[in-house]
Design an enzyme around this catalytic site. Structure first.
Site, PDB file in Angstrom:
ATOM      1  CG  ASN A 101      -6.704  -0.884   1.527  1.00 24.74           C
ATOM      2  OD1 ASN A 101      -6.046  -0.509   0.569  1.00 24.74           O
ATOM      3  ND2 ASN A 101      -6.157  -1.299   2.653  1.00 24.74           N
ATOM      4  CB  CYS A 120      -0.947   0.001   1.190  1.00 30.99           C
ATOM      5  SG  CYS A 120      -1.993  -1.445   1.230  1.00 30.99           S
ATOM      6  CG  HIS A 127      -3.137   3.334   2.313  1.00 26.60           C
ATOM      7  ND1 HIS A 127      -3.752   2.971   1.135  1.00 26.60           N
ATOM      8  CD2 HIS A 127      -3.137   2.212   3.106  1.00 26.60           C
ATOM      9  CE1 HIS A 127      -4.094   1.695   1.206  1.00 26.60           C
ATOM     10  NE2 HIS A 127      -3.747   1.222   2.382  1.00 26.60           N
TER      11      HIS A 127
END
Ligand code: UT7
Length: 328
Positions: free
Chosen positions: A285, A112, A255
């Site tokens: 996500n 990520c 993020h």
């Protein structure tokens, strides 16, 4: 003086929307649980487009925004943890799809945090004078990495891609002094076990071990604790090293893993949550794609003005983390 700036952004998410209620028909979960624990309401799941397909569309949108031709690119970096192949790289596939025939192309793996790691790499090349035009993409199809029978992870993720064209310009040409200003990056392999996805070809011929499907597995609470501590620390260090005040930052683009993580970071930094734009409700996500998708949304919605100071910050498997300060 040469500066390195983001000259254009683009993104692409699949059309198919899967709501929390849709998921409650597959696993024992509910809209209430997912929303209250994560802030996620729905996610996009790809049917036709591969990781490279999503990445190429995001790239084309970024090139249009930057008013640049694909042939002018010298470097294409794709941050991804979900390529279709071990080789060729997604970046090479993208290069072929968009016609960026003059660029070298390769992938980078930092989960990520991947987009920031790739941006940092492109920045270093541009700053050193090796290249002037680069394309940085974060692209992930997490729907093929999760176990759709595991409610603790499958509800969290979605598919998508975001891209940014990075250009080195003379400051006078750019009409502004700064562009990308400072980076902080970090990795801690001792935390590798808390968020993993086993490679799908981990068989061994001599040991008679067949290749198996690997799935994403996560100790959610450990990742949560890591994120709420590391992200504010890393942002504070970034701003202190760049001699910049947190109050001067227009937006913090974090993020998009969990609404509660972002809320906690804002609280620890003693900043209003309005400075932390979010789109997690709609996409979940999207791993390496989440920051560039959010950046593209902000850019296209007209919320960014020239001279705005932005901080982008990510964290994820590895463990990895990072933050960048830039003037738009
Ligand atoms: O980009 C990658 C980075 N990843 C992250 O940032 C994830 C960080 N962690 C998190 O966001 C949170 O830890 C989660 C959202 C993953 C989980 O939230 P939590 O508040 O830590 O929940 P938990 O894991 O402690 O589970 C609480 C309960 C458990 O049931 P019991 O043991 O209390 O009976 C779980 O079995 O919730 C249960 N549970 C669910 N229930 C309904 C776990 N997943 C679900 C679900 N639906 N989908």
């Amino acid at each position: 003086m040469w500066i390195t700036k983001i000259a254009g952004t683009g993104s692409c998410v699949p059309e198919k929307i899967i709501t929390n209620n849709d998921l409650s028909e597959i696993v024992d979960t509910s809209d209430e649980w997912i929303r209250s624990r994560t802030g996620i309401g729905e996610r996009r799941i790809t049917e036709e487009l591969t990781t490279a397909g999503l990445a190429a569309k995001a790239a084309q949108n970024a090139l249009l925004d930057a008013d640049m031709k694909a042939e002018d690119l010298e470097l294409i970096l794709v941050a991804t943890s979900s390529p279709e192949h071990f080789f060729p790289s997604v970046a090479c596939e993208v290069q072929g799809m968009i016609g960026g025939k003059n660029a070298i192309a390769y992938d980078l793996s930092a989960a990520c945090s991947g987009f920031l790691f790739a941006l940092n790499t492109a920045y270093a090349f541009l700053k050193s004078g090796s290249y002037k035009n680069a394309l940085v993409i974060g692209a992930d199809v997490m729907s093929k990495m999760v176990n759709w029978k595991d409610r603790s992870t499958c509800v969290l993720f979605g598919d998508g891609a975001g891209a940014a064209v990075i250009r080195a310009e003379m400051a006078e040409d750019a009409g502004m002094p700064e562009g990308i200003r400072h980076f902080i990056m970090g990795s801690d392999g001792s935390g590798a076990g808390v968020l993993t996805c086993t490679a799908r070809s981990n068989g061994n011929f001599l040991l008679g071990k067949e290749s198996q499907m690997g799935y994403l597995s996560m100790n959610g609470q450990e990742v949560f604790k890591f994120a709420v501590k590391k992200v504010p620390e890393c942002i504070s260090q970034l701003l202190s090293e760049a001699d910049e005040k947190k109050e001067e930052i227009s937006y913090f683009l974090l993020h998009q893993a969990n609404y509660r993580i972002i809320e906690s970071v804002a609280k620890r930094l003693k900043l209003p949550l309005e400075r932390f734009p979010m789109n997690i409700e709609h996409y979940g996500n999207t791993s390496g794609a989440s920051i560039p998708i959010l950046l593209d949304e902000l850019n296209r919605s007209g919320l960014l003005s020239r001279g705005d100071k932005l901080v982008l910050s990510g964290f994820g498997a590895g463990l990895t983390w990072g933050a960048v300060l830039l003037t738009w």
